[in-house]
Design an enzyme around this catalytic site. Sequence first.
Site, PDB file in Angstrom:
ATOM      1  N   CYS A 104       0.853  -1.187   0.000  1.00  0.00           N
ATOM      2  CA  CYS A 104       0.000   0.000   0.000  1.00  0.00           C
ATOM      3  C   CYS A 104       0.887   1.235   0.000  1.00  0.00           C
ATOM      4  O   CYS A 104       1.867   1.293   0.750  1.00  0.00           O
ATOM      5  CB  CYS A 104      -0.902  -0.015   1.229  1.00  0.00           C
ATOM      6  SG  CYS A 104      -2.019   1.392   1.350  1.00  0.00           S
ATOM      7  N   HIS A 146      -8.947  -4.012  -2.617  1.00  0.00           N
ATOM      8  CA  HIS A 146      -7.993  -3.289  -1.766  1.00  0.00           C
ATOM      9  C   HIS A 146      -8.389  -1.814  -1.671  1.00  0.00           C
ATOM     10  O   HIS A 146      -8.443  -1.246  -0.570  1.00  0.00           O
ATOM     11  CB  HIS A 146      -6.583  -3.435  -2.363  1.00  0.00           C
ATOM     12  CG  HIS A 146      -5.522  -2.687  -1.627  1.00  0.00           C
ATOM     13  ND1 HIS A 146      -4.572  -3.317  -0.870  1.00  0.00           N
ATOM     14  CD2 HIS A 146      -5.258  -1.357  -1.540  1.00  0.00           C
ATOM     15  CE1 HIS A 146      -3.766  -2.396  -0.338  1.00  0.00           C
ATOM     16  NE2 HIS A 146      -4.155  -1.200  -0.744  1.00  0.00           N
ATOM     17  N   GLU A 147      -8.674  -1.191  -2.818  1.00  0.00           N
ATOM     18  CA  GLU A 147      -9.035   0.238  -2.817  1.00  0.00           C
ATOM     19  C   GLU A 147     -10.402   0.465  -2.180  1.00  0.00           C
ATOM     20  O   GLU A 147     -10.601   1.446  -1.462  1.00  0.00           O
ATOM     21  CB  GLU A 147      -8.989   0.809  -4.242  1.00  0.00           C
ATOM     22  CG  GLU A 147      -7.632   0.722  -4.912  1.00  0.00           C
ATOM     23  CD  GLU A 147      -6.490   1.299  -4.102  1.00  0.00           C
ATOM     24  OE1 GLU A 147      -6.692   2.267  -3.345  1.00  0.00           O
ATOM     25  OE2 GLU A 147      -5.362   0.771  -4.226  1.00  0.00           O
ATOM     26  N   HIS A 150     -10.231   0.880   1.474  1.00  0.00           N
ATOM     27  CA  HIS A 150      -9.823   2.223   1.919  1.00  0.00           C
ATOM     28  C   HIS A 150     -11.035   3.123   2.161  1.00  0.00           C
ATOM     29  O   HIS A 150     -11.010   3.966   3.064  1.00  0.00           O
ATOM     30  CB  HIS A 150      -8.924   2.884   0.870  1.00  0.00           C
ATOM     31  CG  HIS A 150      -7.483   2.535   0.982  1.00  0.00           C
ATOM     32  ND1 HIS A 150      -6.706   2.868   2.071  1.00  0.00           N
ATOM     33  CD2 HIS A 150      -6.657   1.894   0.122  1.00  0.00           C
ATOM     34  CE1 HIS A 150      -5.470   2.441   1.881  1.00  0.00           C
ATOM     35  NE2 HIS A 150      -5.414   1.854   0.703  1.00  0.00           N
TER      36      HIS A 150
END
Length: 190
Positions: A104, A146-147, A150
Amino acid sequence: MVLPIIAYGDPILRKKTALIEQDYPHLTELIENMFDTMYDSNGVGLAAPQIGKSIRMFVVDCRPFAEDEDNDEEKETLENFKKIFINPKKIETFGDDWKFTEGCLSIPNIHEDVTRPDGITLTYLDENFVEHTESFTGLPARVIQHEYDHLDGKLFIDYLSSFKKKLISNKLKNISKGNISVHYKMKFPS
């Protein structure tokens, strides 16, 4: 314009983000800046919280993965996978779980295996605020998951075992204190 990446330890990385409207100020410029920032830091995805904006948006470009791909069809998919996701909403994840080493930009120099499902289906708006419902698999799905995390204040290190977290705890402290060296601009917690 290249923006600084927000480093681990900043509270914005743990906040749930807000939906954005079509009249969000300077949206086109923000999207361009996000891509510029992602490319400058050699990333394949970047979420708005990573540049200090607590809004539901991320950008993805999987081209760097194409270099290592032998399958021509998959290589072409990766080379052409550049997308903007505004106000995404996960409908489901599907497929077999698989491990892949993730990193990251907000947590530099730490890479660990994370298990995620092979696919994800979501609805999202593109840069023109046109709604899409799509399913993604493989590496694009991995980057999207993954994004997407966030946007909900979740980081890839949250998937690690207690033992792994203990092993990297000093590295995480150093990141939050700015005691690291990276080739891109970062903003550390004050």
